[in-house]
Design an enzyme around this catalytic site. Structure first.
Site: not given
Ligand SMILES: NC(=O)c1ccc[n+]([C@@H]2O[C@H](COP(=O)([O-])OP(=O)(O)OC[C@H]3O[C@@H](n4cnc5c(N)ncnc54)[C@H](O)[C@@H]3O)[C@@H](O)[C@H]2O)c1
Length: 429
Positions: A205, A259
């Site tokens: 990844k 990212c």
């Molecule tokens: N957004 C993308 O395009 C993308 C792509 C690949 C990987 N990722 C990875 O995926 C992961 C999530 O990213 P995202 O963009 O969805 O994040 P985001 O910030 O959009 O959403 C994360 C959510 O998790 C919640 N949260 C935090 N702590 C929590 C807990 N203990 N219990 C329950 N909910 C909790 C937050 O309130 C938030 O709503 C990250 O590691 C990111 O690097 C994201």
């Protein structure tokens, strides 16, 4: 479907579409988020993030009773963790949110459960951090719990399509865990679902985004070398890419987004002695905002007005996270320039400085500085621009303008060497 209860922890850009798609495929899904506003909105069928088609799927699964949002986890057969993994000020990964999310499911997990982490994490996080938390609570991850890492590689704006179509890598902490977790995705994924180890999946990844960061750095370095040697870097790239096995990337004002500009550091922190090319590439890309400001300095004096076009880190979106354009704007301000920034996608509340509309941004400006390749910037109305700007200097760092005409001063990363002549002959310096 037996064993079809799922709990998705973290309902953001990744967790929410994932939860909605599983719920639509016959799973009984509880979505969990610590943000009560998000939970309330979702239970009313309203979506807090922008993603094409998501609200429609969410309304459908709420109506049929296969999805509900809660603030605490419930018993389930499968747990998917999709919480943020930000970085600390020293650029190491901050895994506290991930650890809290894992701890939050400990009271409800049972033997036979599958726990899948989708958050982006440094290599060995599953074995060195996640596994000990589960084992400390009395479970044997070798036989009681199936633990796996399944990274996400969807493109925002196409998430609901790519969740089905993309190939998935599922890395188990042992081979049985990999198979058990892979079978969860096989219930709807049309792409390949490839089983591997957690370590390989974690590293794969990160290397996907690092590959792109390193290759952009190479193109940016070529730009700097070409500027010094009076060579057209863009022509060099297109000529070199005539080779059937060469694909030099496009240079630009830097690398942004959550990212590409972040993931390479997750590798560097784990083995800085060997991550030399990766670290140097980050440095090259981080140096680009200053390089762009240097070109502006050659073009016009420090009291000039700069119409900054584009703040988002890439074209046709409103995302400004880690955007090099923000660094360039701040740098220009600190040098004494007057900045009139415009971005058709970005709203005033997203930034600390004043935003202008198209016309006001160009009014009396000395340079149009294009930092994002939004479609809106591809065909500029030059007649209108000439009426608005004090002098029509265009510096297009994304090489995106398609209708360049003769009677404007147009510069991109292909003819930066021409700016050197301006610097040496201009009376303003
Ligand atoms: N957004 C993308 O395009 C993308 C792509 C690949 C990987 N990722 C990875 O995926 C992961 C999530 O990213 P995202 O963009 O969805 O994040 P985001 O910030 O959009 O959403 C994360 C959510 O998790 C919640 N949260 C935090 N702590 C929590 C807990 N203990 N219990 C329950 N909910 C909790 C937050 O309130 C938030 O709503 C990250 O590691 C990111 O690097 C994201």
């Amino acid at each position: 479907m037996e064993n079809n209860k799922m709990c998705v922890i973290g309902l953001g850009y990744i967790g929410l579409p994932t939860a909605a798609v599983f719920a639509n495929q016959g799973w009984q899904v509880t979505g969990v988020d610590v943000n009560s506003g998000v939970v309330d909105m979702l239970n009313k069928g309203k979506v807090h993030i922008k993603e094409i088609g998501l609200e429609k799927v969410l309304s459908k699964v709420i109506e049929k009773g296969s999805f509900s949002a809660k603030m605490v986890p419930e018993k389930a057969d499968v747990f998917i963790i999709a919480v943020p993994t930000p970085h600390n000020s020293d650029l190491t990964a901050d895994l506290n949110i991930l650890k809290n999310a894992i701890r939050s499911i400990i009271p409800v997990i049972e033997k036979g459960n599958k726990i899948i982490v989708e958050s982006t994490i440094p290599p060995r996080t599953m074995s060195d951090i996640v596994t000990p938390i589960i084992e400390e609570s009395g479970f044997d991850t070798g036989k009681d719990i199936f633990l796996a890492y399944c990274p996400e590689r969807v493109l925002p704006g196409r998430i609901l399509i790519e969740l089905f179509k993309n190939n998935r890598i599922v890395g188990g902490t042992n081979t049985l865990a990999a198979k058990e977790a892979a079978d969860v995705y096989r219930t709807f994924v049309e792409g390949k679902v490839i089983e591997t180890s957690a370590e390989s999946a974690e590293m794969a990844k990160l290397m996907e985004n690092t590959f792109r960061d390193v290759n952009i750095a190479l193109a940016n370095e070529l730009t700097k070398i070409s500027e010094a040697l009076d060579i057209n870097a863009l022509e060099v790239i297109s000529l070199a890419n005539e080779h059937p096995r060469v694909n030099i990337h496009q240079p630009g004002p830097g690398v942004g987004g959550h990212c590409l500009a972040v993931d390479p550091y997750f590798i560097i922190e784990k083995n800085p002695e060997n991550a030399k090319v990766i670290a140097e590439s980050r440095e090259v890309n981080e140096s680009m905002p200053a390089f762009v400001v240097d070109q502006v300095k050659k073009l016009v004096s420090k009291t000039s007005k700069i119409a900054v076009f584009g703040l988002a880190y890439k074209g046709n979106i409103d995302d400004i996270r880690e955007s090099p354009a923000l660094k360039i704007v701040n740098h220009l301000y600190s040098e004494g320039y007057k900045v009139q920034a415009y971005d058709p996608y970005v709203k005033q509340e997203q930034v600390q400085f004043q935003l202008y509309n198209y016309e006001k941004a160009l009014r009396d400006a000395d340079v149009m500085l294009i930092l994002t390749d939004h479609n809106e910037f591809k065909n500029i109305d030059w007649e209108e621009t000439k009426c608005l700007m004090k002098q029509v200097n265009v510096l297009d760092t994304k090489n995106c303008v398609e209708n360049v005409t003769e009677n404007i001063n147009y510069y991109n990363f292909g003819n930066l060497y021409e700016l050197k002549a301006i610097k040496t002959s201009s009376p303003i310096y």
